[in-house]
Design a protein around this motif. Sequence first.
Motif, PDB file in Angstrom:
ATOM      1  N   ASP A 267       0.799  -1.223   0.000  1.00  8.66           N
ATOM      2  CA  ASP A 267       0.000   0.000   0.000  1.00  8.66           C
ATOM      3  C   ASP A 267       0.832   1.274   0.000  1.00  8.66           C
ATOM      4  O   ASP A 267       0.271   2.375  -0.010  1.00  8.66           O
ATOM      5  CB  ASP A 267      -0.917   0.013   1.231  1.00  8.66           C
ATOM      6  CG  ASP A 267      -0.130  -0.048   2.536  1.00  8.66           C
ATOM      7  OD1 ASP A 267       0.681  -0.972   2.689  1.00  8.66           O
ATOM      8  OD2 ASP A 267      -0.319   0.835   3.392  1.00  8.66           O
ATOM      9  N   GLU A 268       2.169   1.182   0.012  1.00  3.38           N
ATOM     10  CA  GLU A 268       2.971   2.392   0.187  1.00  3.38           C
ATOM     11  C   GLU A 268       3.988   2.633  -0.926  1.00  3.38           C
ATOM     12  O   GLU A 268       4.730   3.609  -0.886  1.00  3.38           O
ATOM     13  CB  GLU A 268       3.714   2.337   1.526  1.00  3.38           C
ATOM     14  CG  GLU A 268       4.635   1.131   1.649  1.00  3.38           C
ATOM     15  CD  GLU A 268       5.588   1.218   2.836  1.00  3.38           C
ATOM     16  OE1 GLU A 268       5.819   2.336   3.319  1.00  3.38           O
ATOM     17  OE2 GLU A 268       6.105   0.164   3.242  1.00  3.38           O
ATOM     18  N   TRP A 274      -3.901  -1.552  -6.228  1.00  5.50           N
ATOM     19  CA  TRP A 274      -5.344  -1.680  -6.456  1.00  5.50           C
ATOM     20  C   TRP A 274      -5.611  -1.696  -7.956  1.00  5.50           C
ATOM     21  O   TRP A 274      -6.401  -2.504  -8.451  1.00  5.50           O
ATOM     22  CB  TRP A 274      -6.064  -0.544  -5.763  1.00  5.50           C
ATOM     23  CG  TRP A 274      -7.517  -0.359  -6.116  1.00  5.50           C
ATOM     24  CD1 TRP A 274      -8.101   0.763  -6.608  1.00  5.50           C
ATOM     25  CD2 TRP A 274      -8.583  -1.320  -5.987  1.00  5.50           C
ATOM     26  NE1 TRP A 274      -9.446   0.581  -6.786  1.00  5.50           N
ATOM     27  CE2 TRP A 274      -9.776  -0.701  -6.416  1.00  5.50           C
ATOM     28  CE3 TRP A 274      -8.638  -2.646  -5.545  1.00  5.50           C
ATOM     29  CZ2 TRP A 274     -11.005  -1.354  -6.428  1.00  5.50           C
ATOM     30  CZ3 TRP A 274      -9.873  -3.301  -5.559  1.00  5.50           C
ATOM     31  CH2 TRP A 274     -11.029  -2.652  -5.993  1.00  5.50           C
ATOM     32  N   TYR A 328      -0.551  -9.167   7.344  1.00  2.00           N
ATOM     33  CA  TYR A 328      -1.027  -7.856   6.873  1.00  2.00           C
ATOM     34  C   TYR A 328      -1.269  -7.889   5.365  1.00  2.00           C
ATOM     35  O   TYR A 328      -2.299  -7.406   4.877  1.00  2.00           O
ATOM     36  CB  TYR A 328       0.015  -6.791   7.222  1.00  2.00           C
ATOM     37  CG  TYR A 328      -0.313  -5.420   6.688  1.00  2.00           C
ATOM     38  CD1 TYR A 328      -1.125  -4.550   7.397  1.00  2.00           C
ATOM     39  CD2 TYR A 328       0.181  -4.995   5.452  1.00  2.00           C
ATOM     40  CE1 TYR A 328      -1.435  -3.291   6.907  1.00  2.00           C
ATOM     41  CE2 TYR A 328      -0.130  -3.745   4.950  1.00  2.00           C
ATOM     42  CZ  TYR A 328      -0.932  -2.896   5.683  1.00  2.00           C
ATOM     43  OH  TYR A 328      -1.247  -1.662   5.191  1.00  2.00           O
ATOM     44  N   CYS A 329      -0.330  -8.470   4.625  1.00  2.00           N
ATOM     45  CA  CYS A 329      -0.469  -8.516   3.166  1.00  2.00           C
ATOM     46  C   CYS A 329      -1.630  -9.411   2.735  1.00  2.00           C
ATOM     47  O   CYS A 329      -2.355  -9.086   1.787  1.00  2.00           O
ATOM     48  CB  CYS A 329       0.830  -8.995   2.534  1.00  2.00           C
ATOM     49  SG  CYS A 329       2.207  -7.840   2.713  1.00  2.00           S
ATOM     50  N   TYR A 332      -4.702  -7.381   3.206  1.00  2.00           N
ATOM     51  CA  TYR A 332      -4.778  -6.314   2.203  1.00  2.00           C
ATOM     52  C   TYR A 332      -5.313  -6.865   0.877  1.00  2.00           C
ATOM     53  O   TYR A 332      -6.212  -6.283   0.253  1.00  2.00           O
ATOM     54  CB  TYR A 332      -3.385  -5.717   2.013  1.00  2.00           C
ATOM     55  CG  TYR A 332      -3.316  -4.555   1.059  1.00  2.00           C
ATOM     56  CD1 TYR A 332      -3.600  -3.257   1.479  1.00  2.00           C
ATOM     57  CD2 TYR A 332      -2.939  -4.747  -0.265  1.00  2.00           C
ATOM     58  CE1 TYR A 332      -3.535  -2.188   0.600  1.00  2.00           C
ATOM     59  CE2 TYR A 332      -2.859  -3.691  -1.150  1.00  2.00           C
ATOM     60  CZ  TYR A 332      -3.147  -2.409  -0.714  1.00  2.00           C
ATOM     61  OH  TYR A 332      -3.070  -1.360  -1.589  1.00  2.00           O
ATOM     62  N   ALA A 335      -9.089  -7.995   1.230  1.00  2.00           N
ATOM     63  CA  ALA A 335     -10.019  -6.868   1.283  1.00  2.00           C
ATOM     64  C   ALA A 335     -10.271  -6.312  -0.112  1.00  2.00           C
ATOM     65  O   ALA A 335     -11.418  -5.994  -0.476  1.00  2.00           O
ATOM     66  CB  ALA A 335      -9.458  -5.777   2.199  1.00  2.00           C
ATOM     67  N   GLN A 336      -9.222  -6.205  -0.906  1.00  2.98           N
ATOM     68  CA  GLN A 336      -9.395  -5.684  -2.264  1.00  2.98           C
ATOM     69  C   GLN A 336     -10.168  -6.673  -3.143  1.00  2.98           C
ATOM     70  O   GLN A 336     -11.010  -6.266  -3.956  1.00  2.98           O
ATOM     71  CB  GLN A 336      -8.032  -5.364  -2.871  1.00  2.98           C
ATOM     72  CG  GLN A 336      -7.334  -4.207  -2.166  1.00  2.98           C
ATOM     73  CD  GLN A 336      -6.173  -3.639  -2.966  1.00  2.98           C
ATOM     74  OE1 GLN A 336      -5.568  -4.318  -3.780  1.00  2.98           O
ATOM     75  NE2 GLN A 336      -5.870  -2.382  -2.724  1.00  2.98           N
TER      76      GLN A 336
END
Length: 350
Positions: A267-268, A274, A328-329, A332, A335-336
């Motif tokens: 995400d960074e 996305w 975490y990944c 992520y 969720a997407q």
Amino acid sequence: MYVGTQNAVKTDDEYRQFAQLGVVHVNADPDGNPHDWTLDILRRHRERLEACGLVLDMVQLPLASRVVEKSQSPDILTNGPDRDRQIDSICRLIENVAAAGIPSVKYNLNLIGIPRSPDEAGRGGSRNASFRWDKVDQNAPPGLAGVLSEDENWERIDYFLERVVPVAESNKVRLACHPHDPYTPPGYRGVTRVLGTVAGLKKFVQLRESPYHGLNFCVGTVGESLDNPREEIGPAIRWFGERGKLFNIHFRNIKGRRLSFMETFPDEGDMDMWGVLKLLAELDYKYMVMPDHVPHLSGTAVAAPAPAGGDHPQHAATKSNDAIAFAYCFGYIRAQLQILKEQYPDRIEM
């Protein structure tokens, strides 16, 4: 399309943890030398994972990421005296993989490992793998792989594909090759790597053309080869996706560009991850999307920082525990995918 993992674990409880996190599809190998994997070993391994609530999508072929010792040297890549016997063994392994009900294998054709410069500080003080060309020994001598020109590299790759692709096609097993990570200039450590650019990967998938010959497409690795990763990654994914050459996705982001980058959380970084997932859904990509490398978090037991020109620490012998970063990944990605499922209900598996 669904979330997957290649994280190596040993116990049934660890395998069940993946299922509990919603990571049902896995690339996971049985114990032992892959050349010794029998049909019975592979079948029992698949059944074990199914009992833990998982689906075995993929195993890895015995092609090393680096030539460390002569005893480990893959003659397939170094043109050694045992090359044909090793290729024959891989062909038999592919036949056993198919008979065991495993649909795909991954591999790489890499001789100098995954070069990195010293780790750098990332978000919140994490330690992130990096590659800065001005911080490595650009004149490092050749390793055990020796000197390998572009033409000879292609010749060895084609020799392998000519013999293995027909076996994979007749057994309906997808061959997913990982790009060379990262792009390095010709002759670095004696080797001119040919699968470190989009142009090289395009040539590769068109050699010995088959619907079962494609890529373990690492978004991070391909991004590392580009001058403008944010703008150029989408067209690259589209080219391979439209031709049915995407068999596994390593979902990893970077900050930087060709010859100067730092790995990041998805995400960074500079690439729009996305946007990557939306494009994969549009292309009706059908397989795993998995984290690959992750930043090292504080408090975990990690390997020593990679020396200048050293191998990626997550590919070195280590007791690294980055379970939190990977979890975490996984979240992520899931969720997407959950959002994408509203638009593509028949193309996303949750």
